[in-house]
Design a protein around this motif. Structure first.
Motif, short mmCIF file in Angstrom:
data_model
loop_
_atom_site.label_atom_id
_atom_site.label_comp_id
_atom_site.label_asym_id
_atom_site.label_seq_id
_atom_site.Cartn_x
_atom_site.Cartn_y
_atom_site.Cartn_z
N SER A 172 10.71 -19.19 -51.43
CA SER A 172 11.27 -20.31 -50.68
C SER A 172 11.43 -20.03 -49.19
CB SER A 172 12.63 -20.69 -51.29
OG SER A 172 13.33 -21.54 -50.43
N ALA A 173 10.67 -20.77 -48.39
CA ALA A 173 10.81 -20.64 -46.93
C ALA A 173 12.21 -21.09 -46.52
CB ALA A 173 9.75 -21.48 -46.23
N GLY A 174 12.78 -22.06 -47.23
CA GLY A 174 14.13 -22.55 -46.94
C GLY A 174 15.16 -21.45 -47.12
N TYR A 175 15.03 -20.68 -48.19
CA TYR A 175 15.95 -19.57 -48.47
C TYR A 175 15.85 -18.55 -47.33
CZ TYR A 175 18.33 -16.08 -51.47
OH TYR A 175 19.21 -15.17 -52.00
N ARG A 176 14.62 -18.20 -46.96
CA ARG A 176 14.43 -17.20 -45.90
C ARG A 176 14.98 -17.72 -44.57
NH1 ARG A 176 9.68 -16.91 -48.76
NH2 ARG A 176 8.47 -18.02 -47.17
N SER B 198 13.38 -13.59 -56.36
CA SER B 198 12.27 -14.52 -56.62
C SER B 198 12.41 -15.74 -55.71
CB SER B 198 12.24 -14.95 -58.09
OG SER B 198 12.11 -13.81 -58.91
N LYS B 199 13.65 -16.24 -55.58
CA LYS B 199 13.90 -17.39 -54.68
C LYS B 199 13.55 -17.01 -53.24
CE LYS B 199 18.17 -18.54 -55.58
NZ LYS B 199 19.49 -19.17 -55.71
N PHE B 200 13.96 -15.83 -52.82
CA PHE B 200 13.70 -15.36 -51.46
C PHE B 200 12.19 -15.33 -51.20
CE2 PHE B 200 12.61 -11.84 -48.62
CZ PHE B 200 13.33 -12.17 -47.49
#
Length: 187
Positions: A151-155, A146-148
């Motif tokens: 979140s553009a930051g996670y990617r 879900s975070k992936f």
């Protein structure tokens, strides 16, 4: 889900203790929350043909398991070798002394992909077991996927870690590791 004795026999027959090999267990999935588990490959193939099972991630990420070559697996009676391809992330049985998972890839993304890449870089044979299989059951999405997705930051972080990993492969394996970088760039 193959019986443990099948894996033990495969390991002995393939002389796994003496060779660098990763035994691939073909993965399937169901969208049903309740499933009578197939007792044999023949039963699994019939469920596949009826549409109650699919090859793993067929609908969302086919390249993760496509190199397993499910068409060949249907009729295979002996283990067969497959070649590494970008984004290949099979489930494998390996010797305990094989390369460990890269700890940079925690949470969602690239843990199995990077592991298989490292095994291939170390010239492990990728061998598909003809009578083994596993079935993934449906479940709620993990917190990390879900975070992936959200979140553009996670990617972005994952992309940076992938680039670092490629640099490390180049340092360790030299020109032999170029194929991984070339494959990534052509995607």
């Amino acid at each position: 889900h193959s019986p443990p004795y099948y894996h033990r026999n495969s390991i002995q027959q393939l002389e796994l203790p003496q060779r660098k090999a990763a035994l691939i267990v073909p993965a399937f999935e169901t969208l049903h929350y309740r499933l009578t588990f197939p007792k044999s490959k023949a039963e699994l193939l019939s469920m596949l043909d009826m549409g109650s099972l699919y090859t793993f991630r067929y609908h969302v990420w086919p390249k993760g398991h496509a190199p397993t070559d499910y068409a060949k697996w249907r009729t295979a009676t002996v283990p067969y070798r497959v070649a590494w391809q970008p984004d290949f992330e099979p489930y494998v049985v390996v010797r305990r002394d094989c390369p460990k998972y890269d700890q940079r890839f925690v949470g969602f993304g690239w843990n199995k992909v990077s592991h298989i890449m490292e095994l291939d870089a170390q010239e492990y044979e990728l061998l598909v077991l003809p009578n083994a299989f596993m079935i993934h059951m449906p479940h709620a999405p993990s917190f990390d996927i879900s975070k992936f997705r959200l979140s553009a930051g996670y990617r972005g972080c994952l992309q940076t870690l992938r680039e670092e990993f490629h640099q490390d492969l180049s340092r360790r394996y030299g020109a032999a590791a170029l194929k991984y970088l070339t494959a990534e760039r052509s995607l």
